[in-house]
Design an enzyme around this catalytic site. Structure first.
Site, short mmCIF file in Angstrom:
data_model
loop_
_atom_site.label_atom_id
_atom_site.label_comp_id
_atom_site.label_asym_id
_atom_site.label_seq_id
_atom_site.Cartn_x
_atom_site.Cartn_y
_atom_site.Cartn_z
N ARG A 9 3.22 -9.17 7.40
CA ARG A 9 4.35 -8.51 6.90
C ARG A 9 3.90 -7.05 6.47
O ARG A 9 4.33 -6.05 6.42
CB ARG A 9 5.04 -9.29 5.86
CG ARG A 9 5.97 -10.42 6.16
CD ARG A 9 6.67 -11.20 5.06
NE ARG A 9 7.58 -12.21 5.18
CZ ARG A 9 8.16 -12.95 4.84
NH1 ARG A 9 8.26 -12.56 3.48
NH2 ARG A 9 8.85 -13.78 5.11
N GLU A 15 -9.64 12.27 9.41
CA GLU A 15 -10.49 13.37 9.71
C GLU A 15 -11.04 13.93 8.54
O GLU A 15 -11.82 14.35 7.82
CB GLU A 15 -10.55 14.28 10.76
CG GLU A 15 -10.62 13.48 12.13
CD GLU A 15 -9.27 13.10 12.67
OE1 GLU A 15 -9.10 13.18 13.97
OE2 GLU A 15 -8.28 12.57 11.94
N LEU A 70 11.95 -12.02 2.32
CA LEU A 70 11.12 -11.08 3.25
C LEU A 70 10.28 -10.10 2.76
O LEU A 70 9.92 -8.95 3.37
CB LEU A 70 12.07 -10.30 4.26
CG LEU A 70 13.08 -11.23 5.20
CD1 LEU A 70 13.85 -10.35 6.14
CD2 LEU A 70 12.31 -12.26 5.78
N HIS A 119 -4.79 13.36 7.06
CA HIS A 119 -5.28 12.55 8.28
C HIS A 119 -6.66 12.11 8.02
O HIS A 119 -7.18 12.58 7.04
CB HIS A 119 -5.55 13.41 9.25
CG HIS A 119 -4.08 13.82 10.14
ND1 HIS A 119 -3.72 14.55 11.25
CD2 HIS A 119 -2.85 13.34 9.69
CE1 HIS A 119 -2.67 14.66 11.41
NE2 HIS A 119 -1.88 13.98 10.55
#
Length: 329
Positions: free
Chosen positions: A188, A55, A208, A53
């Site tokens: 994208r 933090e 793509l 995360h």
């Protein structure tokens, strides 16, 4: 510190959060800056796959300098322990951070107010709401999944001044110039998945992928909107959904980019499943070509008003980009 300083440092945290957009689902793409004596001592953003995360990353960089510092975080620090790591609210307390400024509360039921409550119970000063609008935009994918149970949908349309996406013959390469196309590739890279309709697949056989140097590894998953089954070889590397509503069942996708063509665009608009419009307008007239959008089910013109608000407009080379956001209640 005053509110102006808080806004400045939260802006830095929001910029960091954007680095993780399209790579952290189902976790939110959070940003964190730890500041001591008006100097950054730690920076972090949610890493690919959702861990570490923000933090945890920022505290690891700050080390002992986090004691007595202020942590600016774009989302309320999580309160739940996980097999993948401890709760961020506990990490901030253990590191001796004195103050936490959080842009948004976390709607996840495992945290929802509990993270901030844990911080306050440990004696930390907690300020909320700084940079809330920017945080809602930056983490729109996570927030939309939490609120509506589906990904945040961006519809991209590259068109002529008169709203055409191709000549009557179907020729569409290229309506916009290289700068606009590069921006499209950047979009994208910020999406977990990209969707086209069957007609676009058969007409253009699109790759793509992301063709920007250094971002090739951020090419999104490919999804086809089609009610007809695909042949085995044709279907390699594609996921299929039969209707726009099926996007709710796509796992680990919080940002979906709808790129083509007119039938897919119209189906998503008719279902009111578009949250953001990217309109790339080239300074050309086609006349009698293929329209960007077909019937979207409107029977009353008054119903078309008030749905979209402009959030950005700029020139990319000779093309103009306009970004609109769906105004929801």
């Amino acid at each position: 510190m005053g509110h102006l300083s808080d806004a400045r440092w939260m802006g830095a945290a929001l910029s960091l959060s954007e680095r993780g957009r399209g790579r952290t689902a189902p976790n939110p793409n959070v940003g964190c800056v730890i500041v001591a004596d008006d100097r950054v001592v730690g920076r972090g953003w949610t890493q690919p796959g959702g861990r570490p995360h923000a933090e945890a990353m920022a505290l690891a960089e700050a080390g002992a300098a986090a004691r007595g510092a202020t942590a600016y975080v774009t989302l309320e620090p999580c309160a739940h322990e996980s097999l993948r790591g401890p709760a961020c609210s506990s990490l901030l307390v253990d590191a001796g951070v004195a103050r936490v400024v959080a842009a948004l509360g976390d709607p996840d039921i495992r945290t929802n107010g509990l993270g901030n409550a844990r911080l306050r119970a440990a004696g930390l000063a907690v300020v909320t709401g700084v940079g809330e609008g920017g945080a809602r935009r930056a983490m729109a994918g996570f927030l939309t999944r939490q609120a509506l149970g589906r990904p945040f949908v961006t519809l991209k349309l590259a068109m002529s001044l008169d709203g055409g996406i191709a000549l009557a013959s179907g020729e569409s390469q290229w309506i916009t110039g290289p700068e606009a196309r590069a921006h499209g590739h950047l979009e994208r890279s910020r999406s977990e998945a990209i969707l086209v309709g069957r007609g676009t697949l058969e007409a253009d056989a699109p790759r793509l992928d992301v063709r920007l140097r250094g971002l090739e590894g951020r090419s999104p998953r490919r999804i086809l909107l089609s009610s007809a089954p695909m042949r085995h070889r044709e279907g390699e590397g594609w996921e299929m959904i039969a209707s726009p509503a099926d996007i709710a069942g796509i796992v680990d996708v919080d940002h979906l980019l709808v790129e083509g063509g007119a039938q897919a665009a119209s189906a998503f608009l008719a279902a009111d499943l578009v949250d953001r419009l990217l309109l790339y307008r080239a300074p050309i007239l086609i006349g009698g070509g293929m329209p960007a959008i077909r019937d979207i089910g409107l029977t009353d013109l008054s119903a078309a008003h008030g749905r979209w608000s402009v959030s950005d407009a700029r020139y990319l080379g000779s093309d103009r980009l306009e970004v609109y956001e769906r105004a929801r209640g």
